[in-house]
Enzyme design. Structure first.
Site: not given
Ligand code: NAP
Length: 262
Positions: A42, A91, A156, A160, A191
């Site tokens: 975005r 991803n 989450y 997944k 990350t």
């Protein structure tokens, strides 16, 4: 039709979530390997920062993948400007911690919208183009959290796990159309997505190491690309145990066997 891993000469590599973390590191690595790379996320500025390091091989296509129409327009723009997408690494994803005692519907909704809905939007824009050409390669980025339930990951982990199932279906169904499908199940990668995760993070790897493992896996015929294996295989073994053993072990290993802090 014999589906196979895509090569740089086949067309463009499209990476969603290419502005940060694993996606950004992978974009740089694939560009170095000779791919023309299209990245989507975005935030345009962060995409531009990644593209600036890509020696002219990385091109920016901003979009919010939770919108099916916006995603379709991005895919169309990539193919109009750069040529057919030969390899798509889906991803983009978010981690939102869920407090099981007082869950927020919004947090579930947000997680499913990006991780599941967003991936579905990408597939809907992409798959007819690939099946029409009788060739293509799609890698869906799931997580080792998909192997079994973990505290705080009820949104989450569920999203997944659904992605692994989705990839399994597509691997079977798209084979006869020449489209090669893989799933990526990383352990912990250092990350920004990990900033909100208060867990211990054993065997965490850098985004660059993750990108190296993913690039190697994309060149193989394996269905699953998983790393670091000493962690992800141990997790698989844990969840292969009967629930009567595995779930108490998870509770103990994650310290969820202690009384809640008041
Ligand atoms: N880090 C880990 O330990 C780990 C482990 C296993 C699996 N994974 C998975 O690996 C993938 C990448 O994670 P990461 O750790 O690299 O996360 P990250 O650094 O937070 O990057 C996430 C990327 O997704 C993009 N994104 C988020 N929402 C989006 C939306 N609605 N539309 C388009 N793009 C969107 C973000 O850009 P914008 O915000 O600008 O849109 C960003 O580029 C995720 O699917 C994650 O679940 C990560």
């Amino acid at each position: 039709m014999n589906p196979r891993p895509a090569k740089p000469g086949d067309g463009v590599c499209w990476i969603t979530g290419g502005s940060s973390g694993i996606g950004a590191a992978l974009a740089l690595r694939m560009a170095e390997a000779g791919w023309t790379v299209a990245i989507t996320a975005r935030d345009r500025d962060r995409l531009d920062d990644v593209a600036a390091k890509g020696r002219g091989r990385i091109h920016v296509f901003p979009a919010d993948i939770t919108g099916a129409y916006e995603t379709e327009l991005a895919v169309q723009a990539i193919e109009d400007r750069l040529g057919p997408i030969a390899l798509a690494v889906l991803n983009a994803g978010i981690y939102v911690s869920i407090n099981a005692e007082n869950p927020s519907f919004e947090d579930y909704e947000k997680t499913f919208a990006v991780n599941l809905g967003g991936t579905a939007a990408c597939l809907c824009a992409l798959t007819p183009r690939m099946t029409g050409r009788g060739a293509g390669h799609i890698a869906i980025v799931s997580s080792a959290t998909a192997f079994g339930g973990m505290p705080t990951a009820s949104a989450y982990g569920a999203s997944k796990a659904a992605l692994v199932n989705m990839a399994e279906c597509l691997r079977v169904e798209l084979h006869r159309h020449g489209v090669f499908v893989q799933v990526v199940t990383p352990g912990f990668v250092e990350t920004p997505a990990q900033d909100d995760n208060a867990f211990p993070k054993p065997f965490m790897v850098s985004p660059e190491t993750a990108a190296e493992r993913i690039e190697a896996g994309l060149g193989s015929k394996r269905f699953e690309i998983t790393f670091p294996r000493r962690f992800t295989w141990a997790l698989k073994a844990l969840y292969a145990l009967p629930y009567g053993w595995s779930l108490p072990l998870v509770r103990r290993q994650t310290c969820w066997n202690k009384p809640p802090e008041s």
